[in-house]
Design an enzyme around this catalytic site. Sequence first.
Site, PDB file in Angstrom:
ATOM      1  N   GLY A 222       0.989  -1.053  -0.065  1.00  0.00           N
ATOM      2  CA  GLY A 222       0.403   0.191   0.249  1.00  0.00           C
ATOM      3  C   GLY A 222       0.723   0.622  -0.103  1.00  0.00           C
ATOM      4  N   GLY A 265       3.606  -3.793  -4.033  1.00  0.00           N
ATOM      5  CA  GLY A 265       3.609  -3.705  -5.270  1.00  0.00           C
ATOM      6  C   GLY A 265       3.401  -2.530  -6.212  1.00  0.00           C
ATOM      7  N   TYR A 306     -10.227   3.990 -11.392  1.00  0.00           N
ATOM      8  CA  TYR A 306     -10.305   4.602 -10.006  1.00  0.00           C
ATOM      9  C   TYR A 306     -10.315   6.369 -10.108  1.00  0.00           C
ATOM     10  CZ  TYR A 306      -8.622  -0.192  -9.670  1.00  0.00           C
ATOM     11  OH  TYR A 306      -8.180  -1.492  -9.856  1.00  0.00           O
ATOM     12  N   CYS A 332     -15.253   1.085 -28.006  1.00  0.00           N
ATOM     13  CA  CYS A 332     -16.995   1.954 -28.485  1.00  0.00           C
ATOM     14  C   CYS A 332     -17.589   2.472 -26.553  1.00  0.00           C
ATOM     15  CB  CYS A 332     -17.774   0.973 -28.727  1.00  0.00           C
ATOM     16  SG  CYS A 332     -17.870  -0.508 -27.513  1.00  0.00           S
TER      17      CYS A 332
END
Length: 403
Positions: A222, A265, A306, A332
């Site tokens: 995080g 990450g 997000y 589209c």
Amino acid sequence: MTGSLSYEQLLAAAKEFGTPVYVYHAEKIKEQYEKLVSAFAALDTQFFYACKALTNINVLRYVKSIGCNIDCSSINEVKLALHAGFEPQKILYTSNGIAFSEIEEAVAAGVHINIDSLSNLEKFGKKYGSTYPVGIRIRPNIMAGGNLKISTGHDTSKFGIPVSQLHLIKDMVAANGIFIRTLHIHTGSDIKDADVFVQGMEVLFELLPHFPELEVIDLGGGFKVPYQPGETETDIVLLAQKISDAFAAHPQAAGQRFKLWFEPGKYLVSQCGYLLTEVTVLKDTGAITFAAVNSGLNHLIRPMMYDAYHHIENISNPGGPEKVYTVTGNICETDTFAADRPLNEIREGDILAFYNAGAYGFEMASNYNSRFKPAEVLYQEGKPRLIRRRDEMADLLRNLVEE
Ligand code: LLP
């Protein structure tokens, strides 16, 4: 905003491998890893790369080569990690909502496991008793992270066992003699404030008397990285200091030598990555000038999913006069990458680079609109090499059952 790969290197990759293409810079991953290692050198810390951010096997092998461990969020990621050559004791499987059979497979593989439900904990206890040390994911009821979609530790989150159910955990552990080695929390992504990690730790500290065999405190991932020019990342040195102080100050934790684990990450791979696209259409509608690129939410979903900001540069016309554009894809439905963004003058055929595209970029890509997924390229020691071919028609047809 400057990346660690130059415009020349990016343009060379676009020319050699075509667009759209994801380009990663190996040494940037190493730089980020080394920042973590040096900040936490005084504590007994291990880092497990949360590979859900980017699982290309070549990236996993690179991460292994720099000495980092790996965190997985599915049994398939565990299998990829084994395939990449990680030893089982360097692999952590932090599961949620999974069938117990995946936990059985993870036990058979000999990897570390964090369990996130009473249901699976009970099944685990009945089958393995005290024979396999395990971790439990606690939901600390803390609101953290960049936005609600990526907040995971709050009091209505599906993740972890609520800390209020401690009595149920204890009963289950006692009934089956389960060896709880790890207490884990992961409260969200994009957490800038170091105090949030300390708050989470304090919740775990309160649980220490109930888990005498505990060896590991796992604070998840995080850490925030800068996405916008001028933004800063989580102050890792300050965080390490605060965590060290919290250990020393707490009566239950002081004096006990816990191992500290993290599962970064974004911190490791966000900034190493670029999505390179080509401008296919310029459309001046009077009020808005749209620049459409040969990509879309099928390749980089973060802006639409997000409202994430991704910095964009026109790397093929960096000296052009600034104008305002709305950058879209070719999908589209509305797939705005950036609205009203000042950029160096865009011409059809220019190459736009999207920054911070290493984490949750390719990994969340799809074949929506039957478009091909992009190629991936790894720059290492100054040289680019293809690490995933661009899809072709055969890939779209591969699993189809035709009469
Ligand atoms: N550990 C656990 C248990 C996690 O669930 C996650 C991320 C991490 C570690 C790594 O978090 P990081 O260091 O990358 O923030 N797709 C979203 C992010 C979802 C994160 C899911 N879990 C995005 O693109 O912002």
